[in-house]
Write an enzyme that holds these catalytic residues in place. Structure first.
Site, PDB file in Angstrom:
ATOM      1  N   LYS A  36       0.848  -1.197   0.000  1.00  0.00           N
ATOM      2  CA  LYS A  36       0.000   0.000   0.000  1.00  0.00           C
ATOM      3  C   LYS A  36       0.882   1.247   0.000  1.00  0.00           C
ATOM      4  O   LYS A  36       1.956   1.273   0.614  1.00  0.00           O
ATOM      5  CB  LYS A  36      -0.885  -0.048   1.241  1.00  0.00           C
ATOM      6  CG  LYS A  36      -1.873   1.078   1.422  1.00  0.00           C
ATOM      7  CD  LYS A  36      -2.684   0.816   2.689  1.00  0.00           C
ATOM      8  CE  LYS A  36      -3.704   1.898   2.999  1.00  0.00           C
ATOM      9  NZ  LYS A  36      -4.496   1.566   4.212  1.00  0.00           N
ATOM     10  N   SER A 113      -9.213   1.533   3.516  1.00  0.00           N
ATOM     11  CA  SER A 113      -8.403   2.360   2.640  1.00  0.00           C
ATOM     12  C   SER A 113      -7.366   1.568   1.849  1.00  0.00           C
ATOM     13  O   SER A 113      -6.694   2.101   0.974  1.00  0.00           O
ATOM     14  CB  SER A 113      -7.681   3.418   3.478  1.00  0.00           C
ATOM     15  OG  SER A 113      -6.827   2.799   4.445  1.00  0.00           O
ATOM     16  N   SER A 137      -9.453  -1.149   7.657  1.00  0.00           N
ATOM     17  CA  SER A 137      -8.991  -0.962   6.286  1.00  0.00           C
ATOM     18  C   SER A 137      -8.330  -2.178   5.663  1.00  0.00           C
ATOM     19  O   SER A 137      -7.975  -2.141   4.486  1.00  0.00           O
ATOM     20  CB  SER A 137      -8.047   0.243   6.210  1.00  0.00           C
ATOM     21  OG  SER A 137      -8.777   1.436   6.424  1.00  0.00           O
TER      22      SER A 137
END
Length: 405
Positions: A36, A113, A137
């Site tokens: 990420k 996210s 997330s």
């Protein structure tokens, strides 16, 4: 090594220009992963989903320790994945850089996210991917995309070199298509320890009751599978007041977010999605009285959950209250919907506990995950249990589990 079969990896939130070979052989040799975009990669600015964050920060001088450990264990970095801005959303729709496809639920969000990480794994671009989990997330995208996902015990994995959101709740987690790969990654990232069996399931009745129609029914076969492994079902946990817990979490997380990013937000006045900017502005208004009340609620909840889990228990609930929302739903944010999701994710966050999401149900063909929360530091035990569930390792007569939902 996994590859996206039909479309370019960018469609799934993966930027392959950040690819890097492993440092050598190891237990993860032959596996490809993604990270990420909140994880530092040496020589690159950690974009964190926002162009103004990119503009106002310098390149990282070293890889985040979690990334470095995976490379040292023989995994190949396949690229960097898209995140919601500052990791402050559960939707996965980025105003500036787009929305990764959800391969398991076309036309719906992948969840945020850690949207790009979940999408890339679900599409087969990579074998596993790093994400972060503060409010859900990793767990929410895992549920929406039909993946295995782990939020570890708070502090179990080194979070240095990761853009913080709310440090008291931030964790480094990951996704995989199989429980076996999820566990292999855990053997590298988690502290070593002997596997101790988890023997009791404590269903969270309020969470099953609050879930959308069909979710509880879709997960009943998964509960039957747990029973077939010889796990005992305790009476469902009642009266936990998930709404009160979600409100306490919202207050405490907001205070943390503002302490972490308030000065940057006021100084930079960044271009942000309206709903994320609104949450940041609301975070600036949290009062000391609200924080004190929320902390008392969190302390009481932690004591109750510790008592329920004792030395061998697992809390069981739907990972998310519903299937993935349709694309564009976050353009008109519904605070009530967000709080409903937080009611399912806040327990692990407030208590600092590990939670795994298992892709064990579908509603109208769309994935829904079963969440299992273990005691503090029981991450490896939880992953071992996930492996048993996935493999169907058990032939004991199923014991009856309580009716709810």
């Amino acid at each position: 090594m996994a590859r996206a079969p039909f479309e370019s990896p960018e469609r799934f939130g993966l930027d392959p220009s950040f690819a890097r070979d492993p440092c050598g052989g190891g237990p993860l040799s032959g596996l490809g992963f993604a990270a990420k975009e909140v994880f530092d990669l040496a020589g690159h600015v950690t974009r964190s989903g926002n162009p103004d964050w990119l503009r106002t920060h310098a390149p990282a001088t070293a890889d985040a320790p979690a990334v470095a450990r995976l490379l040292e264990a023989g995994a190949r970095l396949q690229g960097r994945t898209l995140s919601d801005e500052l990791a402050f959303s559960l939707a996965g729709e980025n105003l500036h850089y787009g929305t990764p496809l959800n391969p398991r639920a076309p036309g719906r969000v992948p969840g945020g996210s850690s949207s790009g990480s979940a999408s890339a794994v679900a599409a087969g671009c990579v074998d596993f991917a790093l994400g972060t989990d503060t409010s859900g997330s990793v767990r929410i995208p895992a549920s929406y995309c039909g993946l295995y996902g782990l939020r570890p015990t708070h502090g179990a994995i080194d979070a240095r070199g990761v853009t913080p959101l709310a440090p008291a709740f931030d964790t480094v987690g990951w996704f995989a298509v199989t429980a076996a790969v999820l566990e292999r990654v855990g053997a590298v990232l988690l502290p070593p320890g002997e596997i101790r069996p988890l023997r009791r399931i404590v269903p969270m009745a309020d969470a099953f009751d609050d879930a959308a129609p069909g979710v509880a029914a879709a997960l009943r076969p998964a509960l039957d599978r747990l029973a077939s492994l010889g796990l005992a079902f305790d009476a469902p946990a009642q009266g936990l007041s998930l709404a009160a817990a979600a409100q306490a979490y919202r207050v405490l997380q907001s205070a943390e977010v503002w302490r972490t990013h308030g000065k940057w937000f006021e100084r930079t006045r960044p271009s942000m999605a309206p709903e994320i900017a609104a949450r940041l502005r609301a975070a600036s208004q949290v009062t000391a009285r609200e924080i004190d009340a929320a902390q008392r609620e969190a302390d009481a909840l932690r004591a109750r959950i510790d008592d329920l889990l004792a030395h061998d228990g697992v809390l069981c609930l739907p990972t998310a209250p519903d299937v993935a929302p349709l694309l564009g739903a976050s353009a008109q944010p519904d605070a009530q919907t967000r709080m409903r999701v937080l009611a399912h994710t806040c327990i692990a966050g407030l208590c600092g506990l590990p939670q795994v999401s298992l892709p064990l149900g579908t509603v109208d063909g769309l994935p829904v995950g079963l969440g299992l929360i273990g005691g503090r530091g029981r991450d490896r035990d939880l992953l071992a249990l996930a492996g048993r569930i996935a493999s169907g390792d058990g032939n004991k007569t199923a014991t009856a589990w309580p009716t709810f939902g």
